[in-house]
Design a protein around this motif. Structure first.
Motif, mmCIF file in Angstrom:
data_model
loop_
_atom_site.group_PDB
_atom_site.id
_atom_site.type_symbol
_atom_site.label_atom_id
_atom_site.label_comp_id
_atom_site.label_asym_id
_atom_site.label_seq_id
_atom_site.Cartn_x
_atom_site.Cartn_y
_atom_site.Cartn_z
ATOM 1 N N ASP A 150 0.858 -1.181 0.000
ATOM 2 C CA ASP A 150 0.000 0.000 0.000
ATOM 3 C C ASP A 150 0.897 1.234 0.000
ATOM 4 O OD1 ASP A 150 -1.767 2.064 0.402
ATOM 5 O OD2 ASP A 150 -2.878 1.093 2.013
ATOM 6 N N CYS A 180 0.305 4.265 0.167
ATOM 7 C CA CYS A 180 -0.099 5.382 1.023
ATOM 8 C C CYS A 180 0.102 5.123 2.507
ATOM 9 C CB CYS A 180 -1.564 5.734 0.743
ATOM 10 S SG CYS A 180 -1.848 6.311 -0.951
ATOM 11 N N LYS A 181 0.601 3.953 2.864
ATOM 12 C CA LYS A 181 0.850 3.635 4.273
ATOM 13 C C LYS A 181 2.352 3.645 4.536
ATOM 14 C CE LYS A 181 -3.303 0.921 5.311
ATOM 15 N NZ LYS A 181 -3.826 -0.384 5.792
ATOM 16 N N ASP A 182 2.797 4.577 5.353
ATOM 17 C CA ASP A 182 4.224 4.695 5.643
ATOM 18 C C ASP A 182 4.791 3.444 6.287
ATOM 19 O OD1 ASP A 182 4.315 7.205 4.582
ATOM 20 O OD2 ASP A 182 4.132 8.251 6.503
ATOM 21 N N GLN A 183 3.950 2.713 7.043
ATOM 22 C CA GLN A 183 4.431 1.520 7.739
ATOM 23 C C GLN A 183 4.439 0.281 6.841
ATOM 24 O OE1 GLN A 183 1.665 3.179 8.279
ATOM 25 N NE2 GLN A 183 -0.031 1.935 9.018
ATOM 26 N N SER A 184 3.935 0.408 5.637
ATOM 27 C CA SER A 184 3.947 -0.723 4.712
ATOM 28 C C SER A 184 5.381 -0.942 4.223
ATOM 29 C CB SER A 184 3.020 -0.440 3.525
ATOM 30 O OG SER A 184 2.875 -1.569 2.712
#
Length: 334
Positions: A193, A195-199
């Motif tokens: 993803d 848009c997810k920094d933790q991805s």
């Protein structure tokens, strides 16, 4: 102006964002690998993807109105939005056998799923990651069913090449991983993803030579694009480049939207729930330069495509960009 007068209600817009993964999964379940054709034109537009080929391809000439045209030999056509020029369809007809029959792919999904390594199962470190021994690393973001990845693997036989590819859709990644052309010694496909920094990514920062964004950035919320480009730029080696091709302002696809499909300025939702933004050159330049990248190319590609069977002419507008991560200033390199 006409199709932007009536905006989609905010609660419905929130639903499109919340369920974006489901809409793209449904798209690939319906179309499998039959919607887009293999993008063999990309080696003409982006010779960086085939380092062993002749890199002295003619550049597009720029006109006074800011538009550009490709030299005749580069006009291979395209299949974005399912609309192919006659030349493209003729050239790509013989390429279909390079892709595994879609029914066979679906039959293999369940049986092969456990055999393919998943990103979450890996213990990554700077010195030990998929493709760590490679000398030339490419990442395609938004790989879909593999219509860019597999032509790269088939065309570029460099033993030092390693290709990463990711997509928001689990179904799309499954189609890539279970394709007969998928070679885990040269390629690593994973769900991601943007848009997810933790991805997580399966490679450390400053390890990539090339990042490919083909009709991907336009699918994101405009307010999230800058963070995405910032994070991707950190994955590039000094001298590495982001290659982008995406929808330009006033492309046919934008003009034919009906009322009630506009989410915000130049941002629309299709009938299947997937979304698309239409860029200007300046918008893209601002995104990349804000991320610290230097412009190598930023051009408008206008093409008139003709469907002779339906007697329809289609005015397409795409934007193509190449932006490079600069070397540290102390090296004095470009």
């Amino acid at each position: 102006q006409e199709n932007s007068r009536q905006l989609v209600p905010q609660d419905k817009q929130d639903e499109y964002e919340l369920n974006a993964n489901e809409y793209w999964n449904d798209f690939y379940k319906i179309h499998e690998n039959g919607f887009f054709k293999d993008r063999h034109w990309l080696f003409t537009e982006f010779p960086e993807l085939a380092p062993d080929q002749n890199l002295s391809q003619p550049e597009a000439s720029e006109y006074k109105d800011g538009s550009t045209r490709k030299p005749r030999e580069t006009r291979l056509g395209s299949c974005e939005n399912g609309l192919c020029s006659l030349e493209t369809r003729t050239q790509e007809h013989h390429q279909l056998d390079l892709m595994k029959d879609s029914n066979d792919i679906i039959n293999r999904l369940d049986t092969d799923r456990e055999a393919v390594p998943k990103l979450g199962d890996l213990k990554l470190s700077d010195g030990d990651f998929p493709g760590s021994s490679a000398t030339y690393r490419i990442l395609e973001v938004g790989c879909g069913a593999g219509n860019t990845v597999f032509p790269i693997l088939q065309t570029n036989n460099d033993p030092g090449l390693f290709v990463y590819c990711c997509d928001f859709s689990n179904t799309a990644v499954d189609l890539v991983q279970t394709n007969a052309e998928y070679d885990s010694s040269r390629c690593f496909a994973f769900v991601h993803d943007l848009c997810k920094d933790q991805s997580p990514y399966p490679m450390p920062e400053e390890s990539l030579d090339i990042i490919i964004l083909i009709f991907v950035l336009s699918a994101l919320l405009p307010e999230k694009m800058q963070c995405v480009i910032n994070r991707l730029s950190r994955l590039l080696k000094p001298g590495g480049m982001i290659l982008l091709r995406d929808y330009g302002r006033y492309d046919l696809a934008q003009l034919r939207f009906k009322k009630g499909r506009c989410l915000s300025d130049n941002f629309y939702v299709r009938g299947d729930g997937t979304r698309v933004y239409f860029f200007t050159q300046d918008e893209l330049d601002a995104l990349f330069t804000t991320a610290g990248l230097e412009k190598v190319q930023n051009l408008v590609d206008r093409r008139l495509q003709v469907n002779r069977g339906k007697q329809v002419t289609m005015h397409r507008v795409w934007i193509q960009c190449k932006y490079r991560k600069p070397f540290p200033s102390s090296t004095g390199q470009k």
